[in-house]
Design an enzyme around this catalytic site. Sequence first.
Site, PDB file in Angstrom:
ATOM      1  CD1 TRP A  96      -1.040  -6.032  -3.134  1.00  0.00           C
ATOM      2  CD2 TRP A  96      -1.210  -6.396  -1.069  1.00  0.00           C
ATOM      3  NE1 TRP A  96      -0.995  -7.198  -3.197  1.00  0.00           N
ATOM      4  CE2 TRP A  96      -1.012  -7.581  -2.124  1.00  0.00           C
ATOM      5  CE3 TRP A  96      -1.594  -6.272   0.158  1.00  0.00           C
ATOM      6  CZ2 TRP A  96      -0.924  -9.078  -1.715  1.00  0.00           C
ATOM      7  CZ3 TRP A  96      -1.374  -8.582   0.749  1.00  0.00           C
ATOM      8  CH2 TRP A  96      -0.716  -9.071  -0.591  1.00  0.00           C
ATOM      9  CG  ASN A 152       1.198   0.082   4.415  1.00  0.00           C
ATOM     10  OD1 ASN A 152       0.323  -0.837   4.395  1.00  0.00           O
ATOM     11  ND2 ASN A 152       2.184   1.245   4.471  1.00  0.00           N
ATOM     12  N   GLY A 153      -1.580  -1.444   6.342  1.00  0.00           N
ATOM     13  CA  GLY A 153      -1.361  -2.618   7.708  1.00  0.00           C
ATOM     14  C   GLY A 153      -2.450  -3.037   8.332  1.00  0.00           C
ATOM     15  CD  GLU A 163      15.697 -14.306  -7.283  1.00  0.00           C
ATOM     16  OE1 GLU A 163      15.755 -12.756  -7.421  1.00  0.00           O
ATOM     17  OE2 GLU A 163      15.514 -14.848  -5.876  1.00  0.00           O
ATOM     18  CG  HIS A 198      16.667 -37.866  -1.934  1.00  0.00           C
ATOM     19  ND1 HIS A 198      17.166 -38.621  -1.421  1.00  0.00           N
ATOM     20  CD2 HIS A 198      18.070 -37.494  -2.475  1.00  0.00           C
ATOM     21  CE1 HIS A 198      18.645 -39.251  -0.718  1.00  0.00           C
ATOM     22  NE2 HIS A 198      18.540 -37.653  -1.917  1.00  0.00           N
ATOM     23  CE  LYS A 205      10.251  -2.948  -5.472  1.00  0.00           C
ATOM     24  NZ  LYS A 205      11.418  -4.245  -5.370  1.00  0.00           N
ATOM     25  CE  LYS A 230      13.628 -11.239  -8.625  1.00  0.00           C
ATOM     26  NZ  LYS A 230      13.061 -11.842  -8.008  1.00  0.00           N
ATOM     27  NE  ARG A 279       5.666   2.539   0.244  1.00  0.00           N
ATOM     28  CZ  ARG A 279       5.864   1.653   0.972  1.00  0.00           C
ATOM     29  NH1 ARG A 279       5.033   1.264   1.732  1.00  0.00           N
ATOM     30  NH2 ARG A 279       6.781   2.650   1.928  1.00  0.00           N
ATOM     31  CD  GLU A 293       8.809 -12.414  -8.044  1.00  0.00           C
ATOM     32  OE1 GLU A 293       8.143 -11.929  -7.191  1.00  0.00           O
ATOM     33  OE2 GLU A 293       9.907 -12.548  -7.943  1.00  0.00           O
ATOM     34  CB  CYS A 310      -0.991   0.094   0.769  1.00  0.00           C
ATOM     35  SG  CYS A 310      -2.075  -1.488   1.340  1.00  0.00           S
TER      36      CYS A 310
END
Length: 608
Positions: free
Chosen positions: A74, A98-99, A480, A503, A603, A484, A27, A487, A2
Amino acid sequence: MCGIIGILGKNPVAPQLLDSLKRLEYRGYDSAGVATLENGVLVRRRAEGKLRNLEAVLAREPLQGRIGIGHTRWATHGAPTEVNAHPHASDGVAVVHNGIIENFRELRVELEARGVVFSTQTDTEVVAHLVGQQMKAGKSPVEAVGNILPRLRGAFALAFVFEGNDDLLIGARKGSPLAVGYGEGEMYLGSDAIALAPFTSAVAYLEEGDWAILDRQSVEIRDEAGLVVHRPVIQSTASAFLVDKGNHRHFMLKEIYEQPEVVARTTAHYLDMANGKVRLPADLPFDWAKLPRISIAACGTAYLAGLTAKYWFERFARIQVDIDIASEFRYRETPMVPGGLMIVVSQSGETADTLASLRYAKENGQHVLAVVNVPTSTIARESHIVMPTLGGPEIGVASTKAFTCQLAVLASLAIAAGKGRGFIDEADEDRLVRAMMEAPRYINEALKLEGHIAQIAKSLSKAPNVLYLGRGTSYPIALEGALKLKELSYIHAEGYAAGELKHGPIALVDEAMPVVVIAPYDRIYEKTVSNMQEVAARGGQIILVTDEKGAEHAGIDSIATIVLPDLPSTITPLVYAVPVQLIAYHTAVEMGTDVDQPRNLAKSVTVE
């Protein structure tokens, strides 16, 4: 997560609110809105989706108020609809938040018992009604906010405007960042200095529990106990950064290409290149040789930077390193050896779980060192030592240059630890420092492979699932790469230590399964080749990321090989990060997804 902006201005503030919200797009958000006072009356404009939708609403129905608040939301409570978009309003007060208000359900039940009718599914509407009820009972806006803040549990940053009060803006923070900006006859509130950069460079950061009462000439800051306090005004450097895409199609691609420059800037800060030594602050509050152990806590890509650092610290400094996902560490109640070092890694410096881990570590007698990109952030302010990454603002939600700058800082720390503990001598330090100095050049060489990688991405974009494999420090890079790809392109991808293939994951391998193998020609290269042979025997489509020697000795047919230069093993994670970033980027472009703002992601994750 947010973004918040509040402005007490001389002219209509709606265009400024919109401009600041655009700067906070990085964000992550799914709706947006603004509220101003028009002739003393609260008026709101809100829209679902991207800011262009809100911009269209404002073009059709412009606002002229000289005071206002804005928000990019968000969704946490309630769907991302116009009804649930902020600002929320009730009984002469509008609020952006925000929160998460953790006790909103019990507060809502209490309010409904008093006859309050709710129009949204959000936790934020509770805040508006609580303040509104106080004002209906005769309290002033300042008294009303002061009375309700102690009732809120959770993490929040809040900004309020009040009907009939053209010269009053109130902000509050607990767990989520909020800054006050000082202008000439104007005052501002913002989630970070980037939002305030067009208006002022004079910024004060509210501390935990602070709330601020602003008019156009001044601000009064009170702490959680209601006492008036002073917070230092600093000169922010946010306006020095050009937050635009330049000639690139997306912010993410621009930030990938900035890596040679920002890694060079970061290494230059921590390395004495003339003398081949690591240059850390002289007043470190601990002795490397006496540290009993190191702990690392972080989230997402920052966690993978920490996982890479575990290999470096254990190899160079021969010290035990515990690495934790911060959201797990904060609740595990792990015992900590007094006098240990906790390293927390966060791009924003506001990550809620990492901040909670930091506080737990401090309570348990740890030295806390923060690796952050925002040296004025909460994590930086609450740590004993701050090691800034100097990457500049990162707008793309998927971390790229922040990751490689984190690696550069952590590698420098690991070399210093090795020297301080006597496991590497001056010649070793000189060799490792000179390897670090070469990283920007090798990253630049990796960027020249973009065209080849873009062609590989065309076939990868058709795959429903992708595996990534690596050993040693290539294992975090495999993780990573998978993160990437997930997302950005929404393709299901998983990263594994190559030795774990047999395994379980090998059951997934067939002719339709691309397998990206991160395999520089190092001391464990032959082990990774054995895993590639297992994939090849089952028809898996191998995409090999290696160097010239690795390509020469692979002996396995791959559908594609990405050949990087031969380079020192210490810096392979920094360089090999580039092709996995480009693979994910171009696959997402091929699939037409929103590269800079992937769905459902933010973000800066400032709530749990």
